[in-house]
Design a protein around this motif. Structure first.
Motif, PDB file in Angstrom:
ATOM      1  N   SER A  98       0.827  -1.206   0.000  1.00  0.00           N
ATOM      2  CA  SER A  98       0.000   0.000   0.000  1.00  0.00           C
ATOM      3  C   SER A  98       0.860   1.255   0.000  1.00  0.00           C
ATOM      4  CB  SER A  98      -0.910   0.000   1.232  1.00  0.00           C
ATOM      5  OG  SER A  98      -0.132   0.031   2.422  1.00  0.00           O
ATOM      6  N   ASN A  99       0.250   2.361  -0.387  1.00  0.00           N
ATOM      7  CA  ASN A  99       0.989   3.627  -0.453  1.00  0.00           C
ATOM      8  C   ASN A  99       1.331   4.165   0.928  1.00  0.00           C
ATOM      9  OD1 ASN A  99       0.947   3.723  -3.272  1.00  0.00           O
ATOM     10  ND2 ASN A  99      -1.057   4.738  -3.306  1.00  0.00           N
ATOM     11  N   ASN A 100       0.401   4.032   1.879  1.00  0.00           N
ATOM     12  CA  ASN A 100       0.591   4.666   3.184  1.00  0.00           C
ATOM     13  C   ASN A 100       0.881   3.683   4.314  1.00  0.00           C
ATOM     14  OD1 ASN A 100       0.116   7.296   2.159  1.00  0.00           O
ATOM     15  ND2 ASN A 100      -2.094   6.913   2.195  1.00  0.00           N
ATOM     16  N   GLY A 101       0.980   2.400   3.989  1.00  0.00           N
ATOM     17  CA  GLY A 101       1.358   1.423   5.000  1.00  0.00           C
ATOM     18  C   GLY A 101       0.195   0.926   5.840  1.00  0.00           C
ATOM     19  N   THR A 102       0.454  -0.165   6.556  1.00  0.00           N
ATOM     20  CA  THR A 102      -0.522  -0.785   7.454  1.00  0.00           C
ATOM     21  C   THR A 102       0.117  -0.890   8.830  1.00  0.00           C
ATOM     22  OG1 THR A 102      -1.497  -2.056   5.639  1.00  0.00           O
ATOM     23  CG2 THR A 102      -1.921  -2.841   7.865  1.00  0.00           C
ATOM     24  N   PHE A 103      -0.644  -0.551   9.868  1.00  0.00           N
ATOM     25  CA  PHE A 103      -0.117  -0.505  11.226  1.00  0.00           C
ATOM     26  C   PHE A 103      -0.985  -1.358  12.146  1.00  0.00           C
ATOM     27  CE2 PHE A 103       1.223   3.212   8.989  1.00  0.00           C
ATOM     28  CZ  PHE A 103       2.483   3.519   9.461  1.00  0.00           C
ATOM     29  N   VAL A 104      -0.347  -2.031  13.111  1.00  0.00           N
ATOM     30  CA  VAL A 104      -1.061  -2.787  14.125  1.00  0.00           C
ATOM     31  C   VAL A 104      -0.595  -2.310  15.487  1.00  0.00           C
ATOM     32  CG1 VAL A 104      -1.534  -5.061  15.120  1.00  0.00           C
ATOM     33  CG2 VAL A 104      -1.326  -4.812  12.641  1.00  0.00           C
ATOM     34  N   ASN A 105      -1.526  -1.819  16.275  1.00  0.00           N
ATOM     35  CA  ASN A 105      -1.221  -1.295  17.618  1.00  0.00           C
ATOM     36  C   ASN A 105      -0.100  -0.262  17.563  1.00  0.00           C
ATOM     37  OD1 ASN A 105      -3.126  -3.167  18.569  1.00  0.00           O
ATOM     38  ND2 ASN A 105      -1.563  -4.728  18.848  1.00  0.00           N
ATOM     39  N   GLY A 106      -0.102   0.541  16.480  1.00  0.00           N
ATOM     40  CA  GLY A 106       0.864   1.624  16.337  1.00  0.00           C
ATOM     41  C   GLY A 106       2.155   1.251  15.656  1.00  0.00           C
ATOM     42  N   ASN A 107       2.369  -0.023  15.343  1.00  0.00           N
ATOM     43  CA  ASN A 107       3.613  -0.467  14.705  1.00  0.00           C
ATOM     44  C   ASN A 107       3.365  -0.838  13.251  1.00  0.00           C
ATOM     45  OD1 ASN A 107       5.159  -0.372  17.185  1.00  0.00           O
ATOM     46  ND2 ASN A 107       4.062  -2.223  17.796  1.00  0.00           N
ATOM     47  N   LYS A 108       4.218  -0.332  12.349  1.00  0.00           N
ATOM     48  CA  LYS A 108       4.066  -0.650  10.935  1.00  0.00           C
ATOM     49  C   LYS A 108       4.416  -2.107  10.703  1.00  0.00           C
ATOM     50  CE  LYS A 108       5.207   1.055   6.312  1.00  0.00           C
ATOM     51  NZ  LYS A 108       5.962   2.060   5.520  1.00  0.00           N
ATOM     52  N   VAL A 109       3.588  -2.793   9.918  1.00  0.00           N
ATOM     53  CA  VAL A 109       3.798  -4.218   9.691  1.00  0.00           C
ATOM     54  C   VAL A 109       3.701  -4.541   8.205  1.00  0.00           C
ATOM     55  CG1 VAL A 109       2.854  -4.833  11.957  1.00  0.00           C
ATOM     56  CG2 VAL A 109       1.343  -4.814   9.961  1.00  0.00           C
ATOM     57  N   GLU A 110       4.382  -5.590   7.822  1.00  0.00           N
ATOM     58  CA  GLU A 110       4.197  -6.198   6.499  1.00  0.00           C
ATOM     59  C   GLU A 110       3.319  -7.438   6.639  1.00  0.00           C
ATOM     60  OE1 GLU A 110       5.230  -4.872   3.713  1.00  0.00           O
ATOM     61  OE2 GLU A 110       6.327  -3.239   4.672  1.00  0.00           O
ATOM     62  N   VAL A 111       3.625  -8.236   7.673  1.00  0.00           N
ATOM     63  CA  VAL A 111       2.850  -9.436   7.986  1.00  0.00           C
ATOM     64  C   VAL A 111       2.686  -9.491   9.487  1.00  0.00           C
ATOM     65  CG1 VAL A 111       2.729 -11.945   7.828  1.00  0.00           C
ATOM     66  CG2 VAL A 111       3.804 -10.657   5.986  1.00  0.00           C
ATOM     67  N   HIS A 112       1.485  -9.835   9.943  1.00  0.00           N
ATOM     68  CA  HIS A 112       1.241  -9.863  11.388  1.00  0.00           C
ATOM     69  C   HIS A 112       0.179 -10.905  11.696  1.00  0.00           C
ATOM     70  CE1 HIS A 112       0.760  -8.284  15.497  1.00  0.00           C
ATOM     71  NE2 HIS A 112      -0.542  -8.429  15.314  1.00  0.00           N
ATOM     72  N   ASN A 113       0.446 -11.781  12.677  1.00  0.00           N
ATOM     73  CA  ASN A 113      -0.557 -12.729  13.168  1.00  0.00           C
ATOM     74  C   ASN A 113      -1.481 -11.993  14.133  1.00  0.00           C
ATOM     75  OD1 ASN A 113       0.726 -14.728  11.733  1.00  0.00           O
ATOM     76  ND2 ASN A 113       1.790 -15.565  13.500  1.00  0.00           N
ATOM     77  N   LEU A 114      -2.758 -11.901  13.772  1.00  0.00           N
ATOM     78  CA  LEU A 114      -3.696 -11.098  14.544  1.00  0.00           C
ATOM     79  C   LEU A 114      -4.090 -11.775  15.847  1.00  0.00           C
ATOM     80  CD1 LEU A 114      -5.938  -9.870  11.603  1.00  0.00           C
ATOM     81  CD2 LEU A 114      -4.560  -8.397  13.087  1.00  0.00           C
ATOM     82  N   ASN A 115      -4.230 -10.960  16.896  1.00  0.00           N
ATOM     83  CA  ASN A 115      -4.723 -11.403  18.188  1.00  0.00           C
ATOM     84  C   ASN A 115      -5.978 -10.615  18.547  1.00  0.00           C
ATOM     85  OD1 ASN A 115      -2.578 -13.274  19.063  1.00  0.00           O
ATOM     86  ND2 ASN A 115      -1.294 -11.462  19.009  1.00  0.00           N
ATOM     87  N   HIS A 116      -6.851 -11.256  19.319  1.00  0.00           N
ATOM     88  CA  HIS A 116      -8.076 -10.589  19.764  1.00  0.00           C
ATOM     89  C   HIS A 116      -7.740  -9.247  20.422  1.00  0.00           C
ATOM     90  CE1 HIS A 116     -12.168 -10.280  21.330  1.00  0.00           C
ATOM     91  NE2 HIS A 116     -11.647 -10.003  22.509  1.00  0.00           N
ATOM     92  N   GLY A 117      -8.404  -8.170  19.968  1.00  0.00           N
ATOM     93  CA  GLY A 117      -8.166  -6.854  20.526  1.00  0.00           C
ATOM     94  C   GLY A 117      -7.177  -6.004  19.749  1.00  0.00           C
ATOM     95  N   ASP A 118      -6.508  -6.569  18.736  1.00  0.00           N
ATOM     96  CA  ASP A 118      -5.584  -5.785  17.922  1.00  0.00           C
ATOM     97  C   ASP A 118      -6.329  -4.666  17.196  1.00  0.00           C
ATOM     98  OD1 ASP A 118      -3.269  -7.083  18.567  1.00  0.00           O
ATOM     99  OD2 ASP A 118      -3.188  -8.332  16.773  1.00  0.00           O
TER     100      ASP A 118
END
Length: 240
Positions: free
Chosen positions: A63-83
């Motif tokens: 993506s152009n602007n990136g993807t973030f999980v809990n404030g951290n930029k990620v390329e790949v992330h295993n999701l947890n409940h509450g993320d």
């Protein structure tokens, strides 16, 4: 496994997406995305969530602007409940029924009481029974300790114990520290850490209190007064 994604902008809930079973959910502003966000700051195909081996993997789609999980930029992330997944000015709050077990049920048949406290008797017999029921796996991981000399601890056992017990894998100290505070369970999908204290306040992951959570690469974990980083794979020479 049902999944709920709550779309939020500036603290205001805009829409809720719910999915029962799926292989892939695309997130973006293209009309064929399962999670449609109509905003020019969002790429046409911004990110996706894939169902894999009983858990969900979030991937940024260049993506152009990136993807973030809990404030951290990620390329790949295993999701947890509450993320919380942030895309542009929008947030998607992720929740799944897998992390909300029915009374008396849990992912590895650990009993859970009404108030969420584990009722399992944490004694050698119970732990041996838990270990015997854990599948053999080639999944590898380790903790990098944050305090003192830099060192790592390999997580190569079915069960890894935290507590004041002399036989604990990571000894904890302090007033009234329980004999067993937490159990790390290693199975064929990864690593799951469970708080077995009565109050369930001994563990936090990435700054959030957690009773029972699957760990993702680079998660920051606190168990009472010990801080560490969880890493997938085997420790390198620099980590020893």
């Amino acid at each position: 496994m049902a999944v709920k994604l709550t779309l939020v902008l500036s603290g205001r809930t805009l829409k809720r997406f719910e999915f029962d079973e799926f292989e892939r959910l695309r997130i973006g502003r293209s009309e064929d995305c399962e999670v449609l966000i109509e905003n020019l700051g969002i790429s046409r195909y911004h990110a996706e969530i894939q169902a894999k081996d009983g858990f969900h993997v979030l991937r940024d789609l260049q993506s152009n602007n990136g993807t973030f999980v809990n404030g951290n930029k990620v390329e790949v992330h295993n999701l947890n409940h509450g993320d919380v997944v942030t895309i542009g000015k929008y947030s998607l709050e992720y929740s799944t029924s897998r992390d909300e077990p029915r009374r008396g049920e849990s992912e590895t048949d650990l009993p859970v009481a009404v108030d969420g406290a584990l009722t399992v008797q944490v004694d050698p017999t119970s732990l041996a029974r838990m270990a015997s029921g854990t599948k053999a796996t080639r999944v590898r991981g380790y903790f990098s300790l944050k305090e003192g000399p830099k060192r790592s601890i390999s997580l190569d056992k079915p069960l890894f114990l935290f507590g004041a017990d002399p036989e604990a894998d990571l000894r904890l100290t302090g007033w009234f520290c329980p004999r067993v505070v937490a159990v790390l369970i290693r199975d064929d999908t990864g690593f799951r850490i469970v708080d077995v204290t009565e109050k369930g306040t001994a563990i936090s992951v990435n700054g959030k209190p957690r009773r029972d959570v699957r760990l993702s690469d680079n998660d920051e974990v606190r168990v009472r007064d010990r801080h560490m980083t969880f890493n997938r794979g085997a420790p390198g020479a620099a980590d020893q």
